[in-house]
Write a protein that holds these residues in place. Structure first.
Motif, PDB file in Angstrom:
ATOM      1  N   GLU A   1       0.863  -1.181   0.000  1.00 37.38           N
ATOM      2  CA  GLU A   1       0.000   0.000   0.000  1.00 37.38           C
ATOM      3  C   GLU A   1       0.894   1.223   0.000  1.00 37.38           C
ATOM      4  N   GLN A   2       0.591   2.169  -0.877  1.00 33.74           N
ATOM      5  CA  GLN A   2       1.435   3.347  -0.980  1.00 33.74           C
ATOM      6  C   GLN A   2       0.609   4.552  -1.415  1.00 33.74           C
ATOM      7  N   SER A   3       0.949   5.707  -0.867  1.00 38.30           N
ATOM      8  CA  SER A   3       0.376   6.978  -1.314  1.00 38.30           C
ATOM      9  C   SER A   3       1.524   7.949  -1.559  1.00 38.30           C
ATOM     10  N   TYR A   4       1.352   8.811  -2.532  1.00 36.29           N
ATOM     11  CA  TYR A   4       2.383   9.795  -2.863  1.00 36.29           C
ATOM     12  C   TYR A   4       1.758  10.925  -3.666  1.00 36.29           C
ATOM     13  N   ASP A   5       2.460  12.046  -3.713  1.00 37.71           N
ATOM     14  CA  ASP A   5       2.034  13.173  -4.538  1.00 37.71           C
ATOM     15  C   ASP A   5       2.753  13.118  -5.879  1.00 37.71           C
ATOM     16  N   PHE A   6       2.121  13.763  -6.862  1.00 42.28           N
ATOM     17  CA  PHE A   6       2.686  13.790  -8.204  1.00 42.28           C
ATOM     18  C   PHE A   6       2.300  15.115  -8.864  1.00 42.28           C
ATOM     19  N   LYS A   7       3.191  15.643  -9.693  1.00 39.78           N
ATOM     20  CA  LYS A   7       2.929  16.903 -10.394  1.00 39.78           C
ATOM     21  C   LYS A   7       2.718  16.655 -11.878  1.00 39.78           C
ATOM     22  N   ASP A   8       1.730  17.336 -12.442  1.00 41.17           N
ATOM     23  CA  ASP A   8       1.463  17.248 -13.868  1.00 41.17           C
ATOM     24  C   ASP A   8       1.038  18.607 -14.405  1.00 41.17           C
ATOM     25  N   SER A   9       1.272  18.800 -15.690  1.00 44.14           N
ATOM     26  CA  SER A   9       0.693  19.934 -16.414  1.00 44.14           C
ATOM     27  C   SER A   9      -0.694  19.520 -16.887  1.00 44.14           C
ATOM     28  N   ILE A  10      -1.678  20.362 -16.634  1.00 42.59           N
ATOM     29  CA  ILE A  10      -3.071  20.035 -16.935  1.00 42.59           C
ATOM     30  C   ILE A  10      -3.695  21.168 -17.742  1.00 42.59           C
ATOM     31  N   SER A  11      -4.544  20.806 -18.704  1.00 40.93           N
ATOM     32  CA  SER A  11      -5.282  21.786 -19.493  1.00 40.93           C
ATOM     33  C   SER A  11      -6.740  21.349 -19.556  1.00 40.93           C
ATOM     34  N   VAL A  12      -7.603  22.039 -18.805  1.00 42.48           N
ATOM     35  CA  VAL A  12      -9.045  21.768 -18.841  1.00 42.48           C
ATOM     36  C   VAL A  12      -9.716  22.647 -19.887  1.00 42.48           C
ATOM     37  N   VAL A  13      -9.247  23.877 -19.997  1.00 35.97           N
ATOM     38  CA  VAL A  13      -9.723  24.817 -21.022  1.00 35.97           C
ATOM     39  C   VAL A  13      -8.651  24.918 -22.094  1.00 35.97           C
ATOM     40  N   GLU A  14      -9.030  24.762 -23.338  1.00 39.76           N
ATOM     41  CA  GLU A  14      -8.064  24.760 -24.434  1.00 39.76           C
ATOM     42  C   GLU A  14      -7.225  26.044 -24.430  1.00 39.76           C
ATOM     43  N   GLY A  15      -5.898  25.845 -24.478  1.00 42.34           N
ATOM     44  CA  GLY A  15      -4.967  26.970 -24.510  1.00 42.34           C
ATOM     45  C   GLY A  15      -4.563  27.475 -23.147  1.00 42.34           C
ATOM     46  N   VAL A  16      -5.156  26.933 -22.078  1.00 40.83           N
ATOM     47  CA  VAL A  16      -4.826  27.354 -20.721  1.00 40.83           C
ATOM     48  C   VAL A  16      -4.228  26.154 -19.978  1.00 40.83           C
ATOM     49  N   ASN A  17      -2.922  26.228 -19.687  1.00 40.97           N
ATOM     50  CA  ASN A  17      -2.214  25.151 -18.996  1.00 40.97           C
ATOM     51  C   ASN A  17      -1.816  25.595 -17.590  1.00 40.97           C
ATOM     52  N   TYR A  18      -1.833  24.675 -16.666  1.00 37.72           N
ATOM     53  CA  TYR A  18      -1.357  24.969 -15.311  1.00 37.72           C
ATOM     54  C   TYR A  18      -0.767  23.699 -14.708  1.00 37.72           C
ATOM     55  N   GLU A  19       0.137  23.873 -13.732  1.00 29.70           N
ATOM     56  CA  GLU A  19       0.735  22.741 -13.046  1.00 29.70           C
ATOM     57  C   GLU A  19      -0.025  22.474 -11.756  1.00 29.70           C
ATOM     58  N   MET A  20      -0.254  21.191 -11.481  1.00 28.14           N
ATOM     59  CA  MET A  20      -1.021  20.826 -10.294  1.00 28.14           C
ATOM     60  C   MET A  20      -0.356  19.643  -9.602  1.00 28.14           C
ATOM     61  N   GLN A  21      -0.259  19.715  -8.288  1.00 27.66           N
ATOM     62  CA  GLN A  21       0.226  18.587  -7.487  1.00 27.66           C
ATOM     63  C   GLN A  21      -0.975  17.886  -6.882  1.00 27.66           C
ATOM     64  N   TYR A  22      -1.044  16.561  -7.069  1.00 27.70           N
ATOM     65  CA  TYR A  22      -2.193  15.803  -6.594  1.00 27.70           C
ATOM     66  C   TYR A  22      -1.730  14.492  -5.967  1.00 27.70           C
TER      67      TYR A  22
ATOM     68  N   GLU B   1      -9.973  16.848 -15.068  1.00 30.45           N
ATOM     69  CA  GLU B   1      -8.540  17.050 -14.835  1.00 30.45           C
ATOM     70  C   GLU B   1      -7.734  15.841 -15.317  1.00 30.45           C
ATOM     71  N   ASN B   2      -8.248  14.632 -15.089  1.00 30.13           N
ATOM     72  CA  ASN B   2      -7.561  13.439 -15.595  1.00 30.13           C
ATOM     73  C   ASN B   2      -7.483  13.452 -17.117  1.00 30.13           C
ATOM     74  N   ASP B   3      -8.578  13.824 -17.764  1.00 31.14           N
ATOM     75  CA  ASP B   3      -8.580  13.879 -19.229  1.00 31.14           C
ATOM     76  C   ASP B   3      -7.669  14.982 -19.757  1.00 31.14           C
ATOM     77  N   GLY B   4      -7.405  15.993 -18.920  1.00 27.08           N
ATOM     78  CA  GLY B   4      -6.613  17.132 -19.372  1.00 27.08           C
ATOM     79  C   GLY B   4      -5.131  17.049 -19.058  1.00 27.08           C
ATOM     80  N   ILE B   5      -4.649  15.917 -18.499  1.00 27.91           N
ATOM     81  CA  ILE B   5      -3.233  15.769 -18.186  1.00 27.91           C
ATOM     82  C   ILE B   5      -2.415  15.812 -19.477  1.00 27.91           C
ATOM     83  N   LEU B   6      -1.373  16.637 -19.476  1.00 25.73           N
ATOM     84  CA  LEU B   6      -0.482  16.767 -20.622  1.00 25.73           C
ATOM     85  C   LEU B   6       0.779  15.946 -20.334  1.00 25.73           C
ATOM     86  N   ASP B   7       0.845  14.765 -20.936  1.00 24.23           N
ATOM     87  CA  ASP B   7       1.928  13.844 -20.588  1.00 24.23           C
ATOM     88  C   ASP B   7       2.856  13.546 -21.758  1.00 24.23           C
TER      89      ASP B   7
END
Length: 220
Positions: free
Chosen positions: A112-133, A179-185
């Protein structure tokens, strides 16, 4: 499937080859305590301390149990990993001489493990932001192992192994569906192969390859 068949063939070839290994001390003991050092510097899964006991069941069988906990001294991929792991195993002796023993083992692993992770996310086209989840994971795994138990002194043992198994992973995060659909990976946004293994959520069943070493101390 061809790669899996080749790996299993190499697994048993290794056990046969290991019969030629030599040390100068009798490897038999009723009870060992051991430490697995490689997880201490595991930048992929997260740094953890792993301790365990190994004991003789009878002339042909030994058993062991390893457990550990994570701490956040190394967080190259997973941020602030937390959790625990437990790995019981039973091993059948396939060869021995005055210097060493070789085994085929079956290992079960629960984590069993939990951890944080950072991703670039875009929910609105052309608007990107970084989020830790946060990501939470539970894993069950069963593996077939080839093991060689050697001796460094009258009291200190050295064990090395590798194997193949099946891993059943259940993973979830605290992001919304949007937010999951908007992850930029992709590579443009810093996506790496390691991150592709850490990020996925849901029910994930995969082949699992394992390898490692242990240093033990003979109690008696």
């Amino acid at each position: 499937m061809k790669k899996i068949a080749l790996f299993i063939f190499l697994l048993f070839t290794f056990c046969t080859y290991a019969q030629k290994q030599n040390n100068t001390y009798n490897s038999d003991s009723k009870l060992n305590v051991f430490i697995a050092p490689l997880p201490l510097i595991d930048v992929f899964d997260g740094s953890s301390i792993r301790l365990g006991v190994d004991f003789k069941v009878n002339r042909k069988f030994r058993a062991a149990i390893e457990s550990g906990t994570y701490f956040s001294t190394i967080d190259a991929y997973k941020i602030n990993p937390r959790g625990f792991i437990i790995k019981p195993e039973i091993k059948f002796k396939v060869y021995e001489n005055d210097h060493s023993k070789q085994f085929i083992g079956i290992e079960y692993q629960y984590k069993e493990q939990s951890y944080d992770f950072k991703d670039s996310i875009s929910v609105v086209e052309g608007v990107n932001y970084e989020m830790q989840y946060k990501i939470n994971r539970k894993m069950n795994c069963i593996s077939l192992k080839c093991i060689s138990l050697q001796n460094l002194s009258e009291k200190i043992t050295f064990e090395y192994f590798f194997g193949i198994g099946i891993r059943f992973l259940r993973s979830k995060n605290n992001l919304s569906d949007e937010e999951n659909d908007g992850i930029l990976d992709d590579e443009i946004h810093g996506g790496t192969q390691a991150e592709y293994q850490i990020r996925p959520i849901g029910k994930i069943n995969t082949v699992n390859l394992i390898a490692g070493i242990r240093f033990g101390y003979k109690i008696f």
